[in-house]
Design an enzyme around this catalytic site. Sequence first.
Site, PDB file in Angstrom:
ATOM      1  N   GLU A   1      56.717 -64.890  78.388  1.00  0.00           N
ATOM      2  CA  GLU A   1      57.871 -63.696  78.060  1.00  0.00           C
ATOM      3  C   GLU A   1      58.274 -62.690  79.232  1.00  0.00           C
ATOM      4  OE1 GLU A   1      58.398 -63.647  74.460  1.00  0.00           O
ATOM      5  OE2 GLU A   1      58.173 -66.269  74.243  1.00  0.00           O
TER       6      GLU A   1
ATOM      7  N   ASP B   1      62.050 -61.649  77.642  1.00  0.00           N
ATOM      8  CA  ASP B   1      61.728 -60.970  76.673  1.00  0.00           C
ATOM      9  C   ASP B   1      63.374 -60.386  76.693  1.00  0.00           C
ATOM     10  OD1 ASP B   1      59.534 -61.457  75.157  1.00  0.00           O
ATOM     11  OD2 ASP B   1      57.897 -59.332  77.007  1.00  0.00           O
TER      12      ASP B   1
ATOM     13  N   ASP C   1      63.666 -65.676  69.200  1.00  0.00           N
ATOM     14  CA  ASP C   1      62.820 -65.811  69.779  1.00  0.00           C
ATOM     15  C   ASP C   1      62.311 -66.747  70.080  1.00  0.00           C
ATOM     16  OD1 ASP C   1      60.112 -65.394  70.149  1.00  0.00           O
ATOM     17  OD2 ASP C   1      59.518 -64.790  67.702  1.00  0.00           O
ATOM     18  N   PHE C   2      62.654 -66.515  71.412  1.00  0.00           N
ATOM     19  CA  PHE C   2      62.494 -68.276  71.893  1.00  0.00           C
ATOM     20  C   PHE C   2      60.513 -68.950  72.124  1.00  0.00           C
ATOM     21  CE2 PHE C   2      65.682 -65.990  73.986  1.00  0.00           C
ATOM     22  CZ  PHE C   2      67.388 -67.048  74.152  1.00  0.00           C
TER      23      PHE C   2
ATOM     24  N   ASN D   1      80.631 -69.885  86.691  1.00  0.00           N
ATOM     25  CA  ASN D   1      80.896 -71.365  86.101  1.00  0.00           C
ATOM     26  C   ASN D   1      80.472 -71.614  87.334  1.00  0.00           C
ATOM     27  OD1 ASN D   1      80.772 -73.356  84.844  1.00  0.00           O
ATOM     28  ND2 ASN D   1      82.545 -74.068  85.394  1.00  0.00           N
TER      29      ASN D   1
ATOM     30  N   GLN E   1      53.142 -66.135  74.642  1.00  0.00           N
ATOM     31  CA  GLN E   1      53.923 -65.752  74.796  1.00  0.00           C
ATOM     32  C   GLN E   1      54.481 -64.507  75.447  1.00  0.00           C
ATOM     33  OE1 GLN E   1      57.148 -66.497  71.509  1.00  0.00           O
ATOM     34  NE2 GLN E   1      55.797 -67.079  70.124  1.00  0.00           N
TER      35      GLN E   1
ATOM     36  N   GLU F   1      65.759 -61.867  74.855  1.00  0.00           N
ATOM     37  CA  GLU F   1      64.814 -61.829  73.739  1.00  0.00           C
ATOM     38  C   GLU F   1      65.933 -60.642  72.762  1.00  0.00           C
ATOM     39  OE1 GLU F   1      60.778 -62.450  73.077  1.00  0.00           O
ATOM     40  OE2 GLU F   1      61.073 -64.790  72.712  1.00  0.00           O
TER      41      GLU F   1
ATOM     42  N   HIS G   1      81.108 -75.610  79.933  1.00  0.00           N
ATOM     43  CA  HIS G   1      79.307 -76.062  79.643  1.00  0.00           C
ATOM     44  C   HIS G   1      78.326 -75.690  79.109  1.00  0.00           C
ATOM     45  CE1 HIS G   1      82.053 -80.031  80.719  1.00  0.00           C
ATOM     46  NE2 HIS G   1      80.933 -80.514  80.348  1.00  0.00           N
TER      47      HIS G   1
END
Length: 178
Positions: free
Chosen positions: A174, A151, A160-161, A60, A170, A154, A29
Site C-alpha cells: 500500500e 495508502d 482500510d483496503f 469517464n 499491507q 486510504e 459505472h
Amino acid sequence: KFHVDNSLPSGFKRITTGDYTGSGYDRGHLCNSKDRTKNKKNNDATFNMTNILPQAADNNQGPWVKLEDFGRQLAGQGNELYIISGGHGLQFFIANGHVAVPAQTWKVIIVLPVGSNDVSRVTTATRTIAVVMPNSGSIGSDWRAYRVSVDQVEAITGFDFFSNVSSGIQAVIEGRVD
Ligand code: MN
Ligand code: MN
C-alpha cells in the site's frame, strides 16, 4: 438499461436514470459493464443506479476507461483482479440535491495470478494499482498520470483496503506507487 435500486431501505431516495438527464454528467459505472459479461443477469446488475455516480465525460471516457481496459488486459493475461472504486469530495449536487458530484474518482486494484485462497497468496511482491482522478474536464487520457499509493486513497477515504492481509504486507503493497 439503467434501473432503480429497489433494494434500498425505505426512506432512501431512489435515483432514476432521469435524475442525471441534463446534468452535464455521464452516468458513470463504478463496476463497469464490460467487466460483467458472463451472463445477462450479471451485466444488468452493473446498470443498477446504486452502481452509478456522476462522472465528467473527460474522466469517464478518458483515463478512467483506459484503466478499465488495462484491468481487463491484465485479466486476459491469466490474472484475477479485485477492484474497488468510488468518488471523493464534493463539487455540488444534481437531481434537486439528491446526488453528489464528487470532486475526484478513485480506484484501487490488487492483481493476483488466477488461483484460490487469495488472501494467503498476497505477498510484498503483489502488484497494486491505485489512482485518484479529477472529476472534471481536460484531464487527458493517460491513467498512469493519476497513480498514487493505496495508502493515499486510504487517507482520503478513511477505508482500510486489503485489511485481511497482514499489516506488514499491507504496509509494503500500500505504500508504493505502481
Ligand atoms: Mn495502509
Ligand atoms: Mn489497508
